[in-house]
Design a protein around this motif. Sequence first.
Motif, PDB file in Angstrom:
ATOM      1  N   LYS A   7       0.866  -1.163   0.000  1.00 37.72           N
ATOM      2  CA  LYS A   7       0.000   0.000   0.000  1.00 37.72           C
ATOM      3  C   LYS A   7       0.907   1.218   0.000  1.00 37.72           C
ATOM      4  O   LYS A   7       1.733   1.367   0.903  1.00 37.72           O
ATOM      5  CB  LYS A   7      -0.888  -0.017   1.247  1.00 37.72           C
ATOM      6  CG  LYS A   7      -2.103   0.829   1.136  1.00 37.72           C
ATOM      7  CD  LYS A   7      -3.033   0.533   2.300  1.00 37.72           C
ATOM      8  CE  LYS A   7      -4.354   1.197   2.040  1.00 37.72           C
ATOM      9  NZ  LYS A   7      -5.282   0.968   3.128  1.00 37.72           N
ATOM     10  N   PRO A   8       0.830   2.112  -1.002  1.00 35.46           N
ATOM     11  CA  PRO A   8       1.779   3.220  -1.090  1.00 35.46           C
ATOM     12  C   PRO A   8       1.670   4.174   0.097  1.00 35.46           C
ATOM     13  O   PRO A   8       0.599   4.360   0.666  1.00 35.46           O
ATOM     14  CB  PRO A   8       1.394   3.938  -2.383  1.00 35.46           C
ATOM     15  CG  PRO A   8       0.348   3.144  -3.023  1.00 35.46           C
ATOM     16  CD  PRO A   8      -0.118   2.095  -2.089  1.00 35.46           C
ATOM     17  N   ALA A   9       2.793   4.778   0.436  1.00 38.22           N
ATOM     18  CA  ALA A   9       2.835   5.730   1.538  1.00 38.22           C
ATOM     19  C   ALA A   9       2.343   7.096   1.062  1.00 38.22           C
ATOM     20  O   ALA A   9       2.292   7.388  -0.137  1.00 38.22           O
ATOM     21  CB  ALA A   9       4.257   5.853   2.061  1.00 38.22           C
ATOM     22  N   LYS A  10       2.014   7.931   2.004  1.00 37.31           N
ATOM     23  CA  LYS A  10       1.569   9.284   1.712  1.00 37.31           C
ATOM     24  C   LYS A  10       2.732  10.084   1.145  1.00 37.31           C
ATOM     25  O   LYS A  10       3.866   9.932   1.572  1.00 37.31           O
ATOM     26  CB  LYS A  10       1.068   9.926   3.005  1.00 37.31           C
ATOM     27  CG  LYS A  10       0.531  11.328   2.859  1.00 37.31           C
ATOM     28  CD  LYS A  10       0.070  11.873   4.181  1.00 37.31           C
ATOM     29  CE  LYS A  10       1.186  12.440   4.994  1.00 37.31           C
ATOM     30  NZ  LYS A  10       1.800  13.625   4.483  1.00 37.31           N
ATOM     31  N   SER A  11       2.446  10.936   0.191  1.00 36.90           N
ATOM     32  CA  SER A  11       3.472  11.785  -0.390  1.00 36.90           C
ATOM     33  C   SER A  11       3.960  12.797   0.641  1.00 36.90           C
ATOM     34  O   SER A  11       3.177  13.388   1.373  1.00 36.90           O
ATOM     35  CB  SER A  11       2.907  12.520  -1.609  1.00 36.90           C
ATOM     36  OG  SER A  11       3.824  13.487  -2.048  1.00 36.90           O
ATOM     37  N   MET A  17      -4.157  12.475   1.453  1.00 39.34           N
ATOM     38  CA  MET A  17      -3.961  11.029   1.410  1.00 39.34           C
ATOM     39  C   MET A  17      -4.317  10.437   0.043  1.00 39.34           C
ATOM     40  O   MET A  17      -4.685   9.271  -0.057  1.00 39.34           O
ATOM     41  CB  MET A  17      -4.813  10.363   2.495  1.00 39.34           C
ATOM     42  CG  MET A  17      -4.463  10.782   3.916  1.00 39.34           C
ATOM     43  SD  MET A  17      -2.807  10.316   4.386  1.00 39.34           S
ATOM     44  CE  MET A  17      -2.983   8.557   4.483  1.00 39.34           C
ATOM     45  N   THR A  20      -3.347   6.636  -1.824  1.00 40.59           N
ATOM     46  CA  THR A  20      -2.816   5.761  -0.779  1.00 40.59           C
ATOM     47  C   THR A  20      -3.843   4.733  -0.341  1.00 40.59           C
ATOM     48  O   THR A  20      -3.571   3.947   0.548  1.00 40.59           O
ATOM     49  CB  THR A  20      -2.388   6.579   0.453  1.00 40.59           C
ATOM     50  OG1 THR A  20      -3.527   7.259   0.975  1.00 40.59           O
ATOM     51  CG2 THR A  20      -1.306   7.561   0.104  1.00 40.59           C
ATOM     52  N   PRO A  77       1.203  -2.292   5.542  1.00 43.84           N
ATOM     53  CA  PRO A  77       1.495  -0.897   5.911  1.00 43.84           C
ATOM     54  C   PRO A  77       1.586  -0.738   7.424  1.00 43.84           C
ATOM     55  O   PRO A  77       0.927  -1.451   8.181  1.00 43.84           O
ATOM     56  CB  PRO A  77       0.299  -0.128   5.350  1.00 43.84           C
ATOM     57  CG  PRO A  77      -0.795  -1.122   5.302  1.00 43.84           C
ATOM     58  CD  PRO A  77      -0.142  -2.453   5.018  1.00 43.84           C
ATOM     59  N   LYS A  78       2.422   0.197   7.844  1.00 47.88           N
ATOM     60  CA  LYS A  78       2.530   0.491   9.268  1.00 47.88           C
ATOM     61  C   LYS A  78       1.363   1.381   9.663  1.00 47.88           C
ATOM     62  O   LYS A  78       0.959   2.262   8.894  1.00 47.88           O
ATOM     63  CB  LYS A  78       3.841   1.211   9.561  1.00 47.88           C
ATOM     64  CG  LYS A  78       5.048   0.347   9.315  1.00 47.88           C
ATOM     65  CD  LYS A  78       6.306   1.085   9.621  1.00 47.88           C
ATOM     66  CE  LYS A  78       7.511   0.221   9.314  1.00 47.88           C
ATOM     67  NZ  LYS A  78       8.761   0.938   9.511  1.00 47.88           N
ATOM     68  N   ARG A  80      -0.648   4.402  11.071  1.00 47.80           N
ATOM     69  CA  ARG A  80      -0.296   5.812  11.131  1.00 47.80           C
ATOM     70  C   ARG A  80      -0.451   6.335  12.554  1.00 47.80           C
ATOM     71  O   ARG A  80      -1.487   6.137  13.188  1.00 47.80           O
ATOM     72  CB  ARG A  80      -1.221   6.586  10.190  1.00 47.80           C
ATOM     73  CG  ARG A  80      -0.774   7.961   9.921  1.00 47.80           C
ATOM     74  CD  ARG A  80      -1.523   8.530   8.751  1.00 47.80           C
ATOM     75  NE  ARG A  80      -1.288   9.948   8.748  1.00 47.80           N
ATOM     76  CZ  ARG A  80      -2.159  10.855   8.411  1.00 47.80           C
ATOM     77  NH1 ARG A  80      -3.340  10.479   8.011  1.00 47.80           N
ATOM     78  NH2 ARG A  80      -1.859  12.125   8.445  1.00 47.80           N
TER      79      ARG A  80
END
Length: 101
Positions: A7-11, A17, A20, A77-78, A80
């Motif tokens: 799952k891509p991380a936030k820019s 978001m 993401t 994903p970790k 948040r």
Amino acid sequence: MTARIFKPAKSAMQSGMARTKEWVLEYEGAVPRQIDPLMGWTTSFDTRTQVRLEFATKEEAIAYAEREGIPYRLDEPKPRELIRKSYADNFKFGRIGAWTH
């Protein structure tokens, strides 16, 4: 060739978001990239690294990889961590740190 499901991380450039929420399947490179001697660009003969598939859920991405016989690695994903901040804390009496303005 192994695929990576993540799952891509936030820019870091924006606070939103966007892009993401979906899960992504990307192939990992089988051969290392090379520097083109004429132009100096980075090149690769492995065209699978250009493929990026997006799925709505993790289960869809895993099902696709298993159906097509693609070995995959799943990166969860970790969670948040939200840091609670208050604007009033900048002006409180017992504030730690130097006041600058």
